[in-house]
Design a protein around this motif. Structure first.
Motif, PDB file in Angstrom:
ATOM      1  N   SER A  36       0.833  -1.203   0.000  1.00 31.23           N
ATOM      2  CA  SER A  36       0.000   0.000   0.000  1.00 31.23           C
ATOM      3  C   SER A  36       0.868   1.254   0.000  1.00 31.23           C
ATOM      4  O   SER A  36       0.607   2.208  -0.727  1.00 31.23           O
ATOM      5  N   THR A  37       1.908   1.255   0.827  1.00 29.14           N
ATOM      6  CA  THR A  37       2.804   2.405   0.904  1.00 29.14           C
ATOM      7  C   THR A  37       3.515   2.618  -0.424  1.00 29.14           C
ATOM      8  O   THR A  37       3.627   3.752  -0.905  1.00 29.14           O
ATOM      9  N   THR A  38       3.977   1.549  -1.025  1.00 32.64           N
ATOM     10  CA  THR A  38       4.666   1.639  -2.317  1.00 32.64           C
ATOM     11  C   THR A  38       3.737   2.180  -3.395  1.00 32.64           C
ATOM     12  O   THR A  38       4.098   3.047  -4.177  1.00 32.64           O
ATOM     13  N   ALA A  39       2.508   1.677  -3.415  1.00 34.76           N
ATOM     14  CA  ALA A  39       1.525   2.117  -4.414  1.00 34.76           C
ATOM     15  C   ALA A  39       1.201   3.593  -4.242  1.00 34.76           C
ATOM     16  O   ALA A  39       1.115   4.340  -5.209  1.00 34.76           O
ATOM     17  N   ALA A  40       1.036   4.010  -2.985  1.00 34.69           N
ATOM     18  CA  ALA A  40       0.716   5.416  -2.718  1.00 34.69           C
ATOM     19  C   ALA A  40       1.855   6.319  -3.168  1.00 34.69           C
ATOM     20  O   ALA A  40       1.644   7.362  -3.766  1.00 34.69           O
ATOM     21  N   SER A  41       3.085   5.878  -2.887  1.00 37.45           N
ATOM     22  CA  SER A  41       4.257   6.656  -3.283  1.00 37.45           C
ATOM     23  C   SER A  41       4.351   6.778  -4.801  1.00 37.45           C
ATOM     24  O   SER A  41       4.586   7.848  -5.344  1.00 37.45           O
ATOM     25  N   SER A  42       4.131   5.673  -5.496  1.00 39.31           N
ATOM     26  CA  SER A  42       4.170   5.678  -6.958  1.00 39.31           C
ATOM     27  C   SER A  42       3.082   6.561  -7.530  1.00 39.31           C
ATOM     28  O   SER A  42       3.286   7.291  -8.491  1.00 39.31           O
ATOM     29  N   SER A  43       1.901   6.482  -6.899  1.00 34.74           N
ATOM     30  CA  SER A  43       0.761   7.276  -7.367  1.00 34.74           C
ATOM     31  C   SER A  43       1.056   8.761  -7.248  1.00 34.74           C
ATOM     32  O   SER A  43       0.745   9.540  -8.134  1.00 34.74           O
ATOM     33  N   LYS A  44       1.671   9.165  -6.134  1.00 36.98           N
ATOM     34  CA  LYS A  44       2.008  10.580  -5.943  1.00 36.98           C
ATOM     35  C   LYS A  44       2.987  11.052  -6.999  1.00 36.98           C
ATOM     36  O   LYS A  44       2.856  12.137  -7.542  1.00 36.98           O
ATOM     37  N   LYS A  45       3.984  10.228  -7.303  1.00 39.68           N
ATOM     38  CA  LYS A  45       4.974  10.598  -8.316  1.00 39.68           C
ATOM     39  C   LYS A  45       4.325  10.731  -9.687  1.00 39.68           C
ATOM     40  O   LYS A  45       4.610  11.652 -10.428  1.00 39.68           O
ATOM     41  N   ALA A  46       3.434   9.795 -10.011  1.00 40.36           N
ATOM     42  CA  ALA A  46       2.759   9.829 -11.318  1.00 40.36           C
ATOM     43  C   ALA A  46       1.874  11.062 -11.430  1.00 40.36           C
ATOM     44  O   ALA A  46       1.850  11.736 -12.451  1.00 40.36           O
ATOM     45  N   THR A  47       1.152  11.367 -10.349  1.00 40.56           N
ATOM     46  CA  THR A  47       0.278  12.537 -10.362  1.00 40.56           C
ATOM     47  C   THR A  47       1.101  13.801 -10.517  1.00 40.56           C
ATOM     48  O   THR A  47       0.784  14.680 -11.293  1.00 40.56           O
ATOM     49  N   SER A  48       2.193  13.881  -9.777  1.00 39.68           N
ATOM     50  CA  SER A  48       3.053  15.058  -9.841  1.00 39.68           C
ATOM     51  C   SER A  48       3.595  15.253 -11.252  1.00 39.68           C
ATOM     52  O   SER A  48       3.618  16.344 -11.785  1.00 39.68           O
ATOM     53  N   SER A  49       4.018  14.178 -11.873  1.00 41.42           N
ATOM     54  CA  SER A  49       4.533  14.211 -13.235  1.00 41.42           C
ATOM     55  C   SER A  49       3.462  14.671 -14.207  1.00 41.42           C
ATOM     56  O   SER A  49       3.705  15.468 -15.088  1.00 41.42           O
ATOM     57  N   SER A  50       2.260  14.131 -14.022  1.00 40.81           N
ATOM     58  CA  SER A  50       1.139  14.453 -14.906  1.00 40.81           C
ATOM     59  C   SER A  50       0.767  15.923 -14.788  1.00 40.81           C
ATOM     60  O   SER A  50       0.483  16.580 -15.768  1.00 40.81           O
ATOM     61  N   GLU A  51       0.754  16.442 -13.557  1.00 38.19           N
ATOM     62  CA  GLU A  51       0.378  17.834 -13.339  1.00 38.19           C
ATOM     63  C   GLU A  51       1.353  18.774 -14.029  1.00 38.19           C
ATOM     64  O   GLU A  51       0.957  19.810 -14.551  1.00 38.19           O
ATOM     65  N   LYS A  52       2.629  18.434 -14.042  1.00 41.45           N
ATOM     66  CA  LYS A  52       3.627  19.285 -14.674  1.00 41.45           C
ATOM     67  C   LYS A  52       3.416  19.369 -16.179  1.00 41.45           C
ATOM     68  O   LYS A  52       3.829  20.322 -16.806  1.00 41.45           O
ATOM     69  N   LYS A  53       2.772  18.360 -16.752  1.00 38.93           N
ATOM     70  CA  LYS A  53       2.596  18.310 -18.197  1.00 38.93           C
ATOM     71  C   LYS A  53       1.332  19.022 -18.678  1.00 38.93           C
ATOM     72  O   LYS A  53       1.086  19.104 -19.861  1.00 38.93           O
ATOM     73  N   LEU A  54       0.503  19.516 -17.745  1.00 35.51           N
ATOM     74  CA  LEU A  54      -0.731  20.185 -18.149  1.00 35.51           C
ATOM     75  C   LEU A  54      -0.414  21.406 -18.991  1.00 35.51           C
ATOM     76  O   LEU A  54       0.430  22.221 -18.636  1.00 35.51           O
ATOM     77  N   LYS A  55      -1.100  21.518 -20.119  1.00 35.14           N
ATOM     78  CA  LYS A  55      -0.870  22.641 -21.024  1.00 35.14           C
ATOM     79  C   LYS A  55      -2.187  23.337 -21.313  1.00 35.14           C
ATOM     80  O   LYS A  55      -3.266  22.760 -21.167  1.00 35.14           O
ATOM     81  N   LEU A  56      -2.080  24.582 -21.742  1.00 32.81           N
ATOM     82  CA  LEU A  56      -3.256  25.352 -22.106  1.00 32.81           C
ATOM     83  C   LEU A  56      -3.331  25.511 -23.615  1.00 32.81           C
ATOM     84  O   LEU A  56      -2.315  25.534 -24.301  1.00 32.81           O
ATOM     85  N   THR A  57      -4.557  25.610 -24.113  1.00 33.05           N
ATOM     86  CA  THR A  57      -4.766  25.825 -25.537  1.00 33.05           C
ATOM     87  C   THR A  57      -5.789  26.938 -25.721  1.00 33.05           C
ATOM     88  O   THR A  57      -6.650  27.155 -24.854  1.00 33.05           O
TER      89      THR A  57
END
Length: 202
Positions: A36-57
């Motif tokens: 559970s801890t590993t999954a939560a940690s991975s999820s946070k990293k993925a979310t953080s990465s995804s948020e950085k990629k948000l772009k506007l059009t």
């Protein structure tokens, strides 16, 4: 106001997403503590990465015959909806924006629109507003002055945040309505501000 009925339906979508999240949490608890801890940690990293990629059009649309443009998240799909001048969102993540307005020549002043909004959002039985979250404050974009009306409410056990930016342009009184889970605004406050600052008549 038919616009509000559509908004309540969108809140229903939000509540569906909230329920799905609860199931995932329940399943995660069944896993071992380490997994559970590993999954939560991975999820946070993925979310953080995804948020950085948000772009506007850039998007163009009309409100009561006046041409406007603004920036929106490029992951949002533009929706065809006769109730709104412009509508876009992401059904999977239950967030988006709707724009509508009225000609200044058709009403005496912007207070009529503000009072209409207040009357509508307090009168909906299926969406329970958390009164302590209601805010009304002056708001200034790069181009227009107005007010921000915001609150968090509960529909079928899930929280949803609604923000109504009521602006006065040269020809119209316009409402730019963002909706999403509260976490959407926590993560994307700067992007919402950027989108609002980009809203302008052309």
């Amino acid at each position: 106001m038919k616009k509000w009925i559509v908004l309540v339906l969108l809140v229903g979508i939000l509540s569906g997403c909230g329920s799905g999240g609860a199931k995932e949490t329940s399943e995660t608890k069944k896993q071992t503590e380490t997994a559970s801890t590993t999954a939560a940690s991975s999820s946070k990293k993925a979310t953080s990465s995804s948020e950085k990629k948000l772009k506007l059009t850039d998007v163009d649309f009309q409100v009561e015959g006046t041409a406007y443009k603004m920036k929106i998240l490029d992951k949002w799909e533009i929706l065809e909806d006769e109730e709104f001048s412009f509508s876009a969102g992401n059904e999977d993540e239950a967030d988006g924006v709707m724009v509508y307005g009225i000609k200044k020549t058709d009403v005496n002043d912007i207070e009529i629109l503000k009072n209409s909004l207040r009357d509508e959002y307090v009168a909906v039985d299926d969406f329970q507003i958390k009164e302590e979250t209601i805010k009304e404050e002056a708001y200034q974009t790069s181009h227009y002055t107005g007010e921000l009306h915001s609150f968090v409410g509960v529909a079928e056990g899930a929280n949803a945040e609604l923000r109504f930016y009521v602006l006065e342009t040269e020809t119209d009184y316009v409402v730019v309505n963002f909706f999403g889970l509260p976490s959407f605004f926590d993560r994307n406050e700067e992007l919402v501000t950027e989108m609002m600052n980009s809203f302008v008549a052309v």
